[in-house]
Design a protein around this motif. Structure first.
Motif, short mmCIF file in Angstrom:
data_model
loop_
_atom_site.label_atom_id
_atom_site.label_comp_id
_atom_site.label_asym_id
_atom_site.label_seq_id
_atom_site.Cartn_x
_atom_site.Cartn_y
_atom_site.Cartn_z
N SER A 1 -8.52 2.96 4.77
CA SER A 1 -9.04 1.75 5.11
C SER A 1 -8.20 0.60 5.48
O SER A 1 -8.54 -0.22 5.90
N THR A 2 -7.18 0.77 4.75
CA THR A 2 -6.16 -0.53 4.59
C THR A 2 -4.64 -0.29 5.20
O THR A 2 -4.31 -1.34 5.32
N SER B 1 0.87 -1.16 0.05
CA SER B 1 0.02 -0.18 0.06
C SER B 1 0.73 1.27 -0.02
O SER B 1 1.89 1.38 0.88
N HIS C 1 -9.82 3.90 0.06
CA HIS C 1 -9.29 2.60 0.25
C HIS C 1 -7.88 2.24 0.91
O HIS C 1 -7.46 1.72 1.80
N LEU D 1 -3.29 -2.22 7.57
CA LEU D 1 -3.65 -3.66 7.51
C LEU D 1 -2.60 -4.60 8.15
O LEU D 1 -1.46 -4.63 7.69
#
Length: 212
Positions: free
Chosen positions: A165-166, A63, A162, A169
């Motif tokens: 939100s990640t 990411s 996106h 992770l």
């Protein structure tokens, strides 16, 4: 001379030494200190004490931010910012984050630029308000005329949602992040005003001491 201040031979602290807006800037154009680039897969963050850019953590996944990522000087996310987020009692206690779109690739961080605010994303991270302001590079040949988030392609916003939100992770660990509420320029300016108020509520003494 910059805000009628004498030349400072020492580097200014990016958070406390710069201003939210340059003198003469149009309404809605703010200064931004850039911490990360769209090509970065390491999370860089300002060391609040020293003012130097430091490695926060290598990203566990591939990411990377879809826009320039940094913060607005002399802002702070605390009580006033939290009040704007229903059901939230606290904010994250950091300068207000901002993402800036630029048509031309800017290939280094640890720089300052002017950006036109167009909207934002109300992010709630583990119960804390952590808004992300969205802006475009001031004077950009492609995005420079954008005035509101509705003028940007929807995919630009979806990619930011996106990413945020990640980006924390970890396999096997559940995230508690909400990025559902997207707002326009007017609300974004209200969030910035709240973050400025929080800043002066918490750091006015710092500036008074510096004058002594």
């Amino acid at each position: 001379m910059y805000r009628n201040e004498k030349f400072n031979r020492w580097r200014r602290h990016p958070w406390h030494g710069l201003h939210t807006q340059m003198d003469g800037a149009e309404e809605g154009v703010v200064q931004v200190y850039v911490e990360m680039l769209p090509t970065d897969v390491v999370k860089y963050e300002l060391d609040k004490a020293s003012g130097f850019l430091m490695v926060d953590r290598p990203q566990r996944t591939t990411s990377s931010p879809p826009a320039l990522y940094g913060f607005i000087p002399r802002t702070y996310c605390a009580e006033e910012v939290a009040k704007r987020c229903p059901g939230v009692e606290e904010a994250d206690g950091d300068p207000l984050d901002i993402c800036v779109y630029s048509e031309r690739h800017i290939n280094r961080s640890d720089i300052v630029l002017n950006a036109r605010v167009v909207g934002g994303i109300q992010m709630i991270d583990d119960g804390e308000a952590d808004d992300k302001i969205i802006a475009v590079l001031d004077g950009d040949n492609i995005w420079g005329d954008v005035q509101d988030i509705s003028d940007l392609p929807q995919i630009k916003i979806e990619r930011l949602q996106h990413y945020f939100s990640t980006y924390k992770l970890v396999p096997g660990k559940e995230l508690n992040i909400k990025v559902d509420h997207v707002y326009g320029r007017e609300e974004a300016m209200q969030v910035i005003a709240a973050a400025e108020k929080d800043y002066w509520n918490h750091f006015q003494d710092l500036h008074e001491q510096a004058k002594e």
